[in-house]
Design a protein around this motif. Structure first.
Motif, PDB file in Angstrom:
ATOM      1  N   GLY A  86      24.569   9.765  84.310  1.00 27.55           N
ATOM      2  CA  GLY A  86      25.877   9.739  83.670  1.00 27.55           C
ATOM      3  C   GLY A  86      25.852  10.036  82.189  1.00 27.55           C
ATOM      4  N   GLN A  87      24.727  10.466  81.666  1.00 25.91           N
ATOM      5  CA  GLN A  87      24.626  10.751  80.226  1.00 25.91           C
ATOM      6  C   GLN A  87      24.960  12.203  79.898  1.00 25.91           C
ATOM      7  N   LEU A  88      25.010  13.047  80.919  1.00 27.35           N
ATOM      8  CA  LEU A  88      25.356  14.448  80.748  1.00 27.35           C
ATOM      9  C   LEU A  88      26.474  14.809  81.713  1.00 27.35           C
ATOM     10  N   ASP A  89      27.584  15.288  81.155  1.00 29.33           N
ATOM     11  CA  ASP A  89      28.719  15.727  81.951  1.00 29.33           C
ATOM     12  C   ASP A  89      28.790  17.247  81.862  1.00 29.33           C
ATOM     13  N   LEU A  90      28.460  17.921  82.949  1.00 26.73           N
ATOM     14  CA  LEU A  90      28.426  19.381  82.946  1.00 26.73           C
ATOM     15  C   LEU A  90      29.803  19.997  82.740  1.00 26.73           C
ATOM     16  N   ALA A  91      30.856  19.239  82.985  1.00 23.20           N
ATOM     17  CA  ALA A  91      32.215  19.736  82.799  1.00 23.20           C
ATOM     18  C   ALA A  91      32.712  19.526  81.374  1.00 23.20           C
ATOM     19  N   ASN A  92      31.916  18.847  80.560  1.00 27.55           N
ATOM     20  CA  ASN A  92      32.307  18.552  79.178  1.00 27.55           C
ATOM     21  C   ASN A  92      31.717  19.616  78.264  1.00 27.55           C
ATOM     22  N   PRO A  93      32.551  20.459  77.638  1.00 24.16           N
ATOM     23  CA  PRO A  93      32.023  21.526  76.784  1.00 24.16           C
ATOM     24  C   PRO A  93      31.255  21.000  75.580  1.00 24.16           C
ATOM     25  N   VAL A  94      31.614  19.794  75.101  1.00 19.33           N
ATOM     26  CA  VAL A  94      30.873  19.210  73.974  1.00 19.33           C
ATOM     27  C   VAL A  94      29.458  18.868  74.411  1.00 19.33           C
ATOM     28  N   HIS A  95      29.313  18.268  75.577  1.00 19.90           N
ATOM     29  CA  HIS A  95      27.997  17.945  76.114  1.00 19.90           C
ATOM     30  C   HIS A  95      27.171  19.209  76.313  1.00 19.90           C
ATOM     31  N   MET A  96      27.801  20.247  76.862  1.00 19.98           N
ATOM     32  CA  MET A  96      27.069  21.485  77.129  1.00 19.98           C
ATOM     33  C   MET A  96      26.610  22.155  75.835  1.00 19.98           C
ATOM     34  N   TRP A  97      27.463  22.130  74.807  1.00 20.35           N
ATOM     35  CA  TRP A  97      27.058  22.727  73.535  1.00 20.35           C
ATOM     36  C   TRP A  97      25.889  21.949  72.937  1.00 20.35           C
ATOM     37  N   CYS A  98      25.959  20.638  72.979  1.00 18.01           N
ATOM     38  CA  CYS A  98      24.876  19.812  72.440  1.00 18.01           C
ATOM     39  C   CYS A  98      23.586  20.030  73.227  1.00 18.01           C
ATOM     40  N   LEU A  99      23.708  20.199  74.536  1.00 18.57           N
ATOM     41  CA  LEU A  99      22.531  20.464  75.365  1.00 18.57           C
ATOM     42  C   LEU A  99      21.864  21.777  74.938  1.00 18.57           C
ATOM     43  N   HIS A 100      22.679  22.807  74.734  1.00 18.80           N
ATOM     44  CA  HIS A 100      22.143  24.092  74.276  1.00 18.80           C
ATOM     45  C   HIS A 100      21.528  23.969  72.886  1.00 18.80           C
ATOM     46  N   HIS A 101      22.229  23.285  72.006  1.00 21.55           N
ATOM     47  CA  HIS A 101      21.784  23.162  70.612  1.00 21.55           C
ATOM     48  C   HIS A 101      20.422  22.483  70.520  1.00 21.55           C
ATOM     49  N   VAL A 102      20.203  21.482  71.333  1.00 21.27           N
ATOM     50  CA  VAL A 102      18.970  20.701  71.253  1.00 21.27           C
ATOM     51  C   VAL A 102      17.849  21.339  72.080  1.00 21.27           C
ATOM     52  N   PHE A 103      18.180  21.862  73.258  1.00 20.33           N
ATOM     53  CA  PHE A 103      17.110  22.233  74.191  1.00 20.33           C
ATOM     54  C   PHE A 103      16.767  23.721  74.238  1.00 20.33           C
ATOM     55  N   VAL A 104      17.661  24.607  73.853  1.00 23.18           N
ATOM     56  CA  VAL A 104      17.316  26.034  73.900  1.00 23.18           C
ATOM     57  C   VAL A 104      16.067  26.338  73.062  1.00 23.18           C
ATOM     58  N   PRO A 105      15.942  25.803  71.832  1.00 23.46           N
ATOM     59  CA  PRO A 105      14.695  26.044  71.086  1.00 23.46           C
ATOM     60  C   PRO A 105      13.469  25.493  71.796  1.00 23.46           C
ATOM     61  N   ARG A 106      13.609  24.351  72.465  1.00 23.14           N
ATOM     62  CA  ARG A 106      12.488  23.768  73.191  1.00 23.14           C
ATOM     63  C   ARG A 106      12.102  24.626  74.401  1.00 23.14           C
ATOM     64  N   VAL A 107      13.121  25.096  75.118  1.00 26.37           N
ATOM     65  CA  VAL A 107      12.850  25.966  76.266  1.00 26.37           C
ATOM     66  C   VAL A 107      12.175  27.251  75.802  1.00 26.37           C
ATOM     67  N   GLN A 108      12.652  27.800  74.679  1.00 25.59           N
ATOM     68  CA  GLN A 108      12.071  29.052  74.192  1.00 25.59           C
ATOM     69  C   GLN A 108      10.611  28.869  73.795  1.00 25.59           C
ATOM     70  N   ARG A 109      10.280  27.754  73.182  1.00 24.39           N
ATOM     71  CA  ARG A 109       8.881  27.494  72.832  1.00 24.39           C
ATOM     72  C   ARG A 109       8.018  27.401  74.085  1.00 24.39           C
ATOM     73  N   ALA A 110       8.549  26.732  75.120  1.00 24.38           N
ATOM     74  CA  ALA A 110       7.803  26.623  76.383  1.00 24.38           C
ATOM     75  C   ALA A 110       7.597  27.991  77.015  1.00 24.38           C
ATOM     76  N   LEU A 111       8.618  28.845  76.940  1.00 23.28           N
ATOM     77  CA  LEU A 111       8.497  30.197  77.490  1.00 23.28           C
ATOM     78  C   LEU A 111       7.470  31.018  76.716  1.00 23.28           C
ATOM     79  N   HIS A 112       7.455  30.854  75.406  1.00 24.84           N
ATOM     80  CA  HIS A 112       6.495  31.592  74.580  1.00 24.84           C
ATOM     81  C   HIS A 112       5.065  31.182  74.909  1.00 24.84           C
TER      82      HIS A 112
END
Length: 251
Positions: A96-122
């Protein structure tokens, strides 16, 4: 050889084309590209046809059921890199800490984790290109790439010769060699289109600056605390903006 792996928050053709062009700057423009029918690949297809020419298989679309190496790479990528984020996001959603229908949650998820995912991919890409292949007498994909470039230069392969000297146009001699069932149009079928839209930042410029100053997204290795803190901050800012908007309306 894994040329590029790019994390993105949308599947726009411009995003895919930019990532593709980054790969070509390091390894050169390939003679041919094969892809599925995804709409995000249309920019790459248009570039390949314009750069390499039409009616020669410059951009091949369709299923490739015989490409065992790419299927193995996707399996290893999930096991070594992306499965961690899959499990983490599933936990956040189920708790219940992440609501996929909440655009604020989704933006924060991208903001925090996209750099982490990219490092893992690299890290994965670098490791993949240097791992030894049992079927190639222990040579790595990087070694095979360099050996192939040196061995095939001057043999009429466009992707290789363009990096050494200009070669005459050649036609496909054996379609089976490239796994071609038939060459289809660049544009995907209607039933193949999947749209992944960007999530706009819910914060104004001032609030975004405050978020950057008060929250170090690199401070938490797994990113959960950073996500929860950024989501709480963003929701408070959005609520305050809504209150201010109502006050202005009443006045």
């Amino acid at each position: 050889m894994c040329v590029f792996l790019q994390a993105a928050t949308n599947n726009k053709a411009t995003t895919m084309t930019k990532a593709f062009m980054t790969g070509t700057q390091r390894y050169g423009v390939p003679s041919r590209v094969r892809s599925d029918h995804g709409l995000e690949n249309t920019g790459v297809g248009a570039f390949m046809i314009a750069h390499r020419g039409p009616r020669r298989g410059s951009f091949i679309t369709g299923r490739s059921v015989h490409n065992q190496r790419i299927e193995r790479m996707w399996r290893d990528l999930f096991a070594s890199a992306t499965s961690v984020f899959h499990s983490l996001f599933t936990y956040l959603e189920e708790s219940g800490q992440l609501d996929l229908a909440n655009p604020v949650h989704m933006w924060c998820l991208h903001h925090v984790f996209v750099p982490r995912v990219q490092r893992a991919l690299h890290i994965f890409r670098e490791g993949w290109n240097l791992h030894r292949l049992s079927g190639e007498r222990g040579r790595t994909p990087t070694q095979l790439y360099i050996e192939g470039m040196m061995r095939q230069a001057g043999q009429g392969h466009r992707g290789i010769d363009d990096m050494v000297f200009r070669a005459p146009e050649e036609a496909i001699q054996d379609h089976d060699e490239y796994g071609i069932d038939d060459e289809v149009e660049v544009a995907p079928r209607e039933d193949m289109i999947i749209n992944v839209s960007n999530v706009d930042c819910p914060l104004n410029e001032q609030d975004f600056t405050r978020l950057e100053q008060t929250l170090n997204i690199e401070s938490d290795q797994q990113g959960v605390d950073c996500f929860l803190s950024s989501a709480e901050f963003a929701i408070l800012c959005c609520d305050q903006d809504m209150i201010n908007m109502k006050l202005c309306t009443c006045m």
